[in-house]
Design an enzyme around this catalytic site. Structure first.
Site, PDB file in Angstrom:
ATOM      1  N   ALA A 196       2.447   5.909 -14.390  1.00 26.46           N
ATOM      2  CA  ALA A 196       3.312   4.829 -14.908  1.00 26.46           C
ATOM      3  C   ALA A 196       3.617   3.820 -13.806  1.00 26.46           C
ATOM      4  O   ALA A 196       3.589   2.602 -14.027  1.00 26.46           O
ATOM      5  CB  ALA A 196       4.606   5.423 -15.460  1.00 26.46           C
TER       6      ALA A 196
ATOM      7  N   TYR B  29       3.562   8.956 -11.610  1.00 27.84           N
ATOM      8  CA  TYR B  29       2.680   8.204 -10.698  1.00 27.84           C
ATOM      9  C   TYR B  29       1.830   7.213 -11.501  1.00 27.84           C
ATOM     10  O   TYR B  29       1.727   6.028 -11.134  1.00 27.84           O
ATOM     11  CB  TYR B  29       1.783   9.199  -9.957  1.00 27.84           C
TER      12      TYR B  29
ATOM     13  N   ASN C 286       0.804  -1.226   0.000  1.00 25.36           N
ATOM     14  CA  ASN C 286       0.000   0.000   0.000  1.00 25.36           C
ATOM     15  C   ASN C 286       0.839   1.280   0.000  1.00 25.36           C
ATOM     16  O   ASN C 286       0.334   2.341  -0.346  1.00 25.36           O
ATOM     17  CB  ASN C 286      -0.923  -0.047   1.233  1.00 25.36           C
TER      18      ASN C 286
HETATM   19  P1  NAP Z   1      -0.918   8.649   2.649  1.00 25.40           P
HETATM   20  O1  NAP Z   1      -1.894   8.874   3.740  1.00 25.40           O
HETATM   21  O2  NAP Z   1      -0.021   9.746   2.211  1.00 25.40           O
HETATM   22  O3  NAP Z   1      -0.039   7.361   3.048  1.00 25.40           O
HETATM   23  C1  NAP Z   1       1.083   6.989   2.301  1.00 25.40           C
HETATM   24  C2  NAP Z   1       1.799   5.894   3.071  1.00 25.40           C
HETATM   25  O4  NAP Z   1       2.945   5.460   2.300  1.00 25.40           O
HETATM   26  C3  NAP Z   1       2.320   6.367   4.425  1.00 25.40           C
HETATM   27  O5  NAP Z   1       2.007   5.400   5.406  1.00 25.40           O
HETATM   28  C4  NAP Z   1       3.825   6.430   4.225  1.00 25.40           C
HETATM   29  O6  NAP Z   1       4.550   6.080   5.394  1.00 25.40           O
HETATM   30  C5  NAP Z   1       4.013   5.321   3.203  1.00 25.40           C
HETATM   31  N1  NAP Z   1       5.309   5.470   2.544  1.00 25.40           N
HETATM   32  C6  NAP Z   1       5.761   6.499   1.780  1.00 25.40           C
HETATM   33  N2  NAP Z   1       7.041   6.282   1.419  1.00 25.40           N
HETATM   34  C7  NAP Z   1       7.400   5.091   1.972  1.00 25.40           C
HETATM   35  C8  NAP Z   1       8.582   4.317   1.962  1.00 25.40           C
HETATM   36  N3  NAP Z   1       9.683   4.724   1.308  1.00 25.40           N
HETATM   37  N4  NAP Z   1       8.603   3.130   2.633  1.00 25.40           N
HETATM   38  C9  NAP Z   1       7.510   2.713   3.319  1.00 25.40           C
HETATM   39  N5  NAP Z   1       6.359   3.398   3.347  1.00 25.40           N
HETATM   40  C10 NAP Z   1       6.298   4.578   2.691  1.00 25.40           C
HETATM   41  O7  NAP Z   1      -1.666   8.187   1.310  1.00 25.40           O
HETATM   42  P2  NAP Z   1      -2.896   7.209   1.072  1.00 25.40           P
HETATM   43  O8  NAP Z   1      -3.927   7.995   0.364  1.00 25.40           O
HETATM   44  O9  NAP Z   1      -3.247   6.465   2.298  1.00 25.40           O
HETATM   45  O10 NAP Z   1      -2.241   6.226  -0.016  1.00 25.40           O
HETATM   46  C11 NAP Z   1      -2.066   4.824   0.196  1.00 25.40           C
HETATM   47  C12 NAP Z   1      -1.961   4.148  -1.172  1.00 25.40           C
HETATM   48  O11 NAP Z   1      -3.184   4.343  -1.898  1.00 25.40           O
HETATM   49  C13 NAP Z   1      -0.845   4.715  -2.049  1.00 25.40           C
HETATM   50  O12 NAP Z   1      -0.201   3.665  -2.741  1.00 25.40           O
HETATM   51  C14 NAP Z   1      -1.602   5.595  -3.030  1.00 25.40           C
HETATM   52  O13 NAP Z   1      -0.920   5.731  -4.251  1.00 25.40           O
HETATM   53  C15 NAP Z   1      -2.889   4.803  -3.187  1.00 25.40           C
HETATM   54  N6  NAP Z   1      -3.995   5.617  -3.701  1.00 25.40           N
HETATM   55  C16 NAP Z   1      -4.489   6.664  -2.990  1.00 25.40           C
HETATM   56  C17 NAP Z   1      -5.536   7.413  -3.522  1.00 25.40           C
HETATM   57  C18 NAP Z   1      -6.144   8.573  -2.795  1.00 25.40           C
HETATM   58  O14 NAP Z   1      -6.967   9.286  -3.400  1.00 25.40           O
HETATM   59  N7  NAP Z   1      -5.777   8.832  -1.552  1.00 25.40           N
HETATM   60  C19 NAP Z   1      -6.060   7.075  -4.775  1.00 25.40           C
HETATM   61  C20 NAP Z   1      -5.531   6.003  -5.472  1.00 25.40           C
HETATM   62  C21 NAP Z   1      -4.500   5.272  -4.921  1.00 25.40           C
HETATM   63  P3  NAP Z   1       5.328   7.182   6.290  1.00 25.40           P
HETATM   64  O15 NAP Z   1       4.401   8.356   6.414  1.00 25.40           O
HETATM   65  O16 NAP Z   1       5.565   6.457   7.563  1.00 25.40           O
HETATM   66  O17 NAP Z   1       6.592   7.504   5.565  1.00 25.40           O
END
Ligand code: NAP
Length: 234
Positions: free
Chosen positions: A144, A142, A77
């Site tokens: 890609a 992103y 995730n």
């Molecule tokens: P978020 O709240 O910003 O969470 C992102 C998470 O990724 C955080 O827990 C962060 O951990 C972790 N992360 C970042 N860099 C990392 C690394 N190098 N190693 C390990 N963990 C890392 O975003 P979210 O919305 O929950 O997103 C979760 C997933 O859903 C992502 O893959 C995102 O692309 C996908 N997604 C989100 C949306 C949306 O609209 N929100 C839509 C489509 C897909 P730390 O903070 O501890 O670094």
């Protein structure tokens, strides 16, 4: 008791996934990279253990997964995004997007698979994005990376199905989390107008889909991309 590892368990979607898995009987390893306080606070409230590692660092991933022991369910995730035109994105940032979103998914999957193959069971769920399916202007790197996650899901599902392992993907639409914190109220209003159901998704919507795909109710489902997007991409 079944064990799950959720990468980015400290984030908006990841923490909801951790809570739901814990409520459904899993011991949850909550991965974080920089948000230690959030991960530790979550670990205090669920049946969870916080584990720090950077998903893009293969050695750290391997060491962390050696320390957790057997994993029944991996949820890839962790992810980052950057909104900018393709030629304006700093090349280091572009590398980070691919390294975390795509290579991180590969690294963690590679680390848990030998044990899953040995046990002839296991589930991997990758969190992609609707932009990986249809492409987003100003989120080219992103898109890609997430298209790569979708291709990876399909290929790995075929390869490991004979070992009793299912690999699926959830492709979220617009979910209100920190990832979208920079959108203005006007941006949000316009985005909502493009969502046929007329609402934003919640982290719990994604967590419920993870729970379904992880469960035996999905025992005949592998290699699939489940869109959870309010009808925005059909
Ligand atoms: P978020 O709240 O910003 O969470 C992102 C998470 O990724 C955080 O827990 C962060 O951990 C972790 N992360 C970042 N860099 C990392 C690394 N190098 N190693 C390990 N963990 C890392 O975003 P979210 O919305 O929950 O997103 C979760 C997933 O859903 C992502 O893959 C995102 O692309 C996908 N997604 C989100 C949306 C949306 O609209 N929100 C839509 C489509 C897909 P730390 O903070 O501890 O670094």
């Amino acid at each position: 008791m079944k064990t799950a590892l959720v990468t980015g368990g400290s984030g908006g979607i990841g923490s909801a996934v951790c809570r739901t898995l814990s409520e459904n009987g899993y011991l949850v390893y909550i991965n974080y990279n920089s948000s230690e306080k959030k991960a530790l606070a979550l670990a205090d409230t669920i049946n969870g253990i916080a584990v720090k590692f950077d998903v893009s660092d293969r050695e750290s991933v391997n060491n962390a997964i050696k320390s957790t022991g057997h994993i029944d369910l991996l949820v890839n995730n962790s992810g980052i995004s950057e909104i900018n035109t393709f030629d304006s994105v700093n090349p280091d940032t572009a590398d980070r997007i691919l390294n975390i979103n795509l290579r991180g998914t590969l690294n963690c999957s590679r680390a848990v698979l030998p044990d899953m193959i040995h046990n002839k069971s296991g589930v991997i769920i990758n969190i992609a994005s609707m932009w990986g399916e249809c492409g987003a202007s100003c989120e080219v790197d992103y898109s890609a990376s997430k298209a790569g996650v979708i291709g990876f899901t399909k290929a790995l599902a075929k390869e490991v199905a004979p070992s009793g392992i299912r690999v699926n993907c959830i492709s979220p639409g617009f979910i209100l989390t920190d990832m979208n914190r920079n959108f203005s109220d006007e941006d949000l209003r316009m985005i909502k107008e493009d969502i046929p159901l007329g609402i934003f998704g919640t982290p719990e919507n994604i967590a419920d889909s993870v729970m379904f795909l992880a469960s035996d109710k999905a025992s005949f489902i592998t290699g699939q991309i489940l869109g959870v997007n309010g009808g925005m991409v059909i």
